[in-house]
Motif scaffolding. Structure first.
Motif, PDB file in Angstrom:
ATOM      1  N   THR A   1       2.429  10.253   6.737  1.00 28.58           N
ATOM      2  CA  THR A   1       1.852   9.749   7.981  1.00 28.58           C
ATOM      3  C   THR A   1       1.575   8.248   7.942  1.00 28.58           C
ATOM      4  O   THR A   1       0.922   7.720   8.839  1.00 28.58           O
ATOM      5  CB  THR A   1       0.551  10.496   8.321  1.00 28.58           C
ATOM      6  OG1 THR A   1      -0.389  10.315   7.245  1.00 28.58           O
ATOM      7  CG2 THR A   1       0.815  11.983   8.538  1.00 28.58           C
ATOM      8  N   HIS A   2       2.084   7.568   6.933  1.00 27.73           N
ATOM      9  CA  HIS A   2       1.875   6.124   6.835  1.00 27.73           C
ATOM     10  C   HIS A   2       2.518   5.431   8.042  1.00 27.73           C
ATOM     11  O   HIS A   2       3.613   5.815   8.475  1.00 27.73           O
ATOM     12  CB  HIS A   2       2.486   5.588   5.537  1.00 27.73           C
ATOM     13  CG  HIS A   2       2.099   4.184   5.234  1.00 27.73           C
ATOM     14  ND1 HIS A   2       2.722   3.108   5.822  1.00 27.73           N
ATOM     15  CD2 HIS A   2       1.138   3.674   4.433  1.00 27.73           C
ATOM     16  CE1 HIS A   2       2.171   1.995   5.371  1.00 27.73           C
ATOM     17  NE2 HIS A   2       1.204   2.317   4.530  1.00 27.73           N
TER      18      HIS A   2
ATOM     19  N   TRP B   1      11.888   8.001   8.110  1.00 29.79           N
ATOM     20  CA  TRP B   1      11.574   8.628   6.831  1.00 29.79           C
ATOM     21  C   TRP B   1      12.826   9.022   6.062  1.00 29.79           C
ATOM     22  O   TRP B   1      12.945   8.785   4.886  1.00 29.79           O
ATOM     23  CB  TRP B   1      10.700   9.862   7.095  1.00 29.79           C
ATOM     24  CG  TRP B   1      10.453  10.673   5.880  1.00 29.79           C
ATOM     25  CD1 TRP B   1      11.051  11.841   5.532  1.00 29.79           C
ATOM     26  CD2 TRP B   1       9.547  10.377   4.810  1.00 29.79           C
ATOM     27  NE1 TRP B   1      10.562  12.294   4.327  1.00 29.79           N
ATOM     28  CE2 TRP B   1       9.650  11.417   3.875  1.00 29.79           C
ATOM     29  CE3 TRP B   1       8.665   9.338   4.569  1.00 29.79           C
ATOM     30  CZ2 TRP B   1       8.894  11.439   2.704  1.00 29.79           C
ATOM     31  CZ3 TRP B   1       7.914   9.370   3.409  1.00 29.79           C
ATOM     32  CH2 TRP B   1       8.035  10.402   2.495  1.00 29.79           C
TER      33      TRP B   1
ATOM     34  N   ASP C   1       0.823  -1.211   0.000  1.00 26.83           N
ATOM     35  CA  ASP C   1       0.000   0.000   0.000  1.00 26.83           C
ATOM     36  C   ASP C   1       0.859   1.264   0.000  1.00 26.83           C
ATOM     37  O   ASP C   1       0.489   2.273  -0.593  1.00 26.83           O
ATOM     38  CB  ASP C   1      -0.999   0.010   1.160  1.00 26.83           C
ATOM     39  CG  ASP C   1      -0.339   0.084   2.528  1.00 26.83           C
ATOM     40  OD1 ASP C   1       0.740  -0.514   2.726  1.00 26.83           O
ATOM     41  OD2 ASP C   1      -0.916   0.737   3.416  1.00 26.83           O
ATOM     42  N   LEU C   2       2.035   1.208   0.592  1.00 25.32           N
ATOM     43  CA  LEU C   2       2.932   2.355   0.593  1.00 25.32           C
ATOM     44  C   LEU C   2       3.527   2.566  -0.803  1.00 25.32           C
ATOM     45  O   LEU C   2       3.621   3.695  -1.286  1.00 25.32           O
ATOM     46  CB  LEU C   2       4.035   2.169   1.637  1.00 25.32           C
ATOM     47  CG  LEU C   2       4.973   3.336   1.859  1.00 25.32           C
ATOM     48  CD1 LEU C   2       4.222   4.607   2.225  1.00 25.32           C
ATOM     49  CD2 LEU C   2       5.986   2.993   2.942  1.00 25.32           C
TER      50      LEU C   2
ATOM     51  N   LEU D   1       0.813   4.061  -2.923  1.00 27.82           N
ATOM     52  CA  LEU D   1       0.679   5.489  -2.626  1.00 27.82           C
ATOM     53  C   LEU D   1       1.769   6.298  -3.319  1.00 27.82           C
ATOM     54  O   LEU D   1       1.497   7.350  -3.901  1.00 27.82           O
ATOM     55  CB  LEU D   1       0.787   5.729  -1.115  1.00 27.82           C
ATOM     56  CG  LEU D   1      -0.472   5.815  -0.307  1.00 27.82           C
ATOM     57  CD1 LEU D   1      -0.139   5.933   1.178  1.00 27.82           C
ATOM     58  CD2 LEU D   1      -1.332   6.967  -0.737  1.00 27.82           C
ATOM     59  N   GLN D   2       2.993   5.825  -3.253  1.00 28.92           N
ATOM     60  CA  GLN D   2       4.112   6.534  -3.882  1.00 28.92           C
ATOM     61  C   GLN D   2       3.933   6.580  -5.389  1.00 28.92           C
ATOM     62  O   GLN D   2       4.182   7.605  -6.021  1.00 28.92           O
ATOM     63  CB  GLN D   2       5.443   5.876  -3.521  1.00 28.92           C
ATOM     64  CG  GLN D   2       6.648   6.570  -4.128  1.00 28.92           C
ATOM     65  CD  GLN D   2       6.833   7.991  -3.642  1.00 28.92           C
ATOM     66  OE1 GLN D   2       6.672   8.264  -2.468  1.00 28.92           O
ATOM     67  NE2 GLN D   2       7.172   8.893  -4.547  1.00 28.92           N
TER      68      GLN D   2
ATOM     69  N   TYR E   1       4.189   2.864   8.358  1.00 31.23           N
ATOM     70  CA  TYR E   1       5.519   2.297   8.112  1.00 31.23           C
ATOM     71  C   TYR E   1       6.620   3.181   8.691  1.00 31.23           C
ATOM     72  O   TYR E   1       7.638   2.701   9.174  1.00 31.23           O
ATOM     73  CB  TYR E   1       5.746   2.107   6.608  1.00 31.23           C
ATOM     74  CG  TYR E   1       7.141   1.634   6.289  1.00 31.23           C
ATOM     75  CD1 TYR E   1       7.470   0.294   6.389  1.00 31.23           C
ATOM     76  CD2 TYR E   1       8.143   2.522   5.915  1.00 31.23           C
ATOM     77  CE1 TYR E   1       8.758  -0.149   6.110  1.00 31.23           C
ATOM     78  CE2 TYR E   1       9.428   2.099   5.639  1.00 31.23           C
ATOM     79  CZ  TYR E   1       9.727   0.761   5.744  1.00 31.23           C
ATOM     80  OH  TYR E   1      11.006   0.330   5.485  1.00 31.23           O
ATOM     81  N   TRP E   2       6.432   4.504   8.631  1.00 31.98           N
ATOM     82  CA  TRP E   2       7.476   5.428   9.047  1.00 31.98           C
ATOM     83  C   TRP E   2       7.662   5.488  10.556  1.00 31.98           C
ATOM     84  O   TRP E   2       8.610   6.129  11.025  1.00 31.98           O
ATOM     85  CB  TRP E   2       7.216   6.823   8.489  1.00 31.98           C
ATOM     86  CG  TRP E   2       7.099   6.806   6.999  1.00 31.98           C
ATOM     87  CD1 TRP E   2       6.027   7.197   6.270  1.00 31.98           C
ATOM     88  CD2 TRP E   2       8.073   6.342   6.056  1.00 31.98           C
ATOM     89  NE1 TRP E   2       6.280   7.009   4.926  1.00 31.98           N
ATOM     90  CE2 TRP E   2       7.524   6.486   4.775  1.00 31.98           C
ATOM     91  CE3 TRP E   2       9.360   5.817   6.175  1.00 31.98           C
ATOM     92  CZ2 TRP E   2       8.215   6.135   3.610  1.00 31.98           C
ATOM     93  CZ3 TRP E   2      10.042   5.476   5.014  1.00 31.98           C
ATOM     94  CH2 TRP E   2       9.468   5.629   3.764  1.00 31.98           C
TER      95      TRP E   2
ATOM     96  N   ARG F   1      -0.752  11.565   3.195  1.00 32.05           N
ATOM     97  CA  ARG F   1      -0.908  10.128   3.456  1.00 32.05           C
ATOM     98  C   ARG F   1       0.434   9.401   3.447  1.00 32.05           C
ATOM     99  O   ARG F   1       0.661   8.484   4.239  1.00 32.05           O
ATOM    100  CB  ARG F   1      -1.871   9.515   2.443  1.00 32.05           C
ATOM    101  CG  ARG F   1      -3.307   9.983   2.682  1.00 32.05           C
ATOM    102  CD  ARG F   1      -4.270   9.572   1.594  1.00 32.05           C
ATOM    103  NE  ARG F   1      -4.252   8.144   1.332  1.00 32.05           N
ATOM    104  CZ  ARG F   1      -4.720   7.600   0.206  1.00 32.05           C
ATOM    105  NH1 ARG F   1      -5.237   8.377  -0.738  1.00 32.05           N
ATOM    106  NH2 ARG F   1      -4.685   6.302   0.031  1.00 32.05           N
ATOM    107  N   LEU F   2       1.326   9.805   2.548  1.00 31.86           N
ATOM    108  CA  LEU F   2       2.658   9.201   2.498  1.00 31.86           C
ATOM    109  C   LEU F   2       3.444   9.480   3.779  1.00 31.86           C
ATOM    110  O   LEU F   2       4.064   8.588   4.349  1.00 31.86           O
ATOM    111  CB  LEU F   2       3.449   9.738   1.305  1.00 31.86           C
ATOM    112  CG  LEU F   2       3.251   9.047  -0.023  1.00 31.86           C
ATOM    113  CD1 LEU F   2       3.877   9.861  -1.145  1.00 31.86           C
ATOM    114  CD2 LEU F   2       3.828   7.653   0.007  1.00 31.86           C
TER     115      LEU F   2
END
Length: 83
Positions: free
Chosen positions: A50-51, A60, A10-11, A14-15, A53-54, A47-48
């Motif tokens: 605040t995903h 980041w 999903d990340l 998004l990218q 994953y970070w 959204r990227l």
């Protein structure tokens, strides 16, 4: 040597959407309304950033460039498979 980054799908998606929106904005003819594209780019950027994953230790700064590379590679691989 550092282990390669493993990004959630999903990340990467998004990218890829961010990169496509950015490209669409850059290609927009002069005089056309770009408000929708600019708003989409701002939304995708939020959204990227605040995903979830970070929140992992990799962070980041060390992963953002690798994410762009992964999204680009993922797109290129899909195009080659379709050909």
């Amino acid at each position: 040597m550092r282990a390669p980054f493993r990004f959630p799908e999903d990340l990467i998606t998004l990218q890829r959407a961010w990169q496509q929106t950015y490209a669409d904005l850059a290609q927009a003819p002069a005089g056309t309304s770009t408000t929708a594209l600019r708003r989409r780019l701002i939304s995708l950027s939020g959204r990227l950033c605040t995903h979830p994953y970070w929140t992992q230790p990799a962070g980041w700064r060390s992963g953002s460039v690798e994410l762009r590379r992964a999204a680009h590679t993922h797109t290129r691989t899909e195009r080659e498979a379709a050909a």
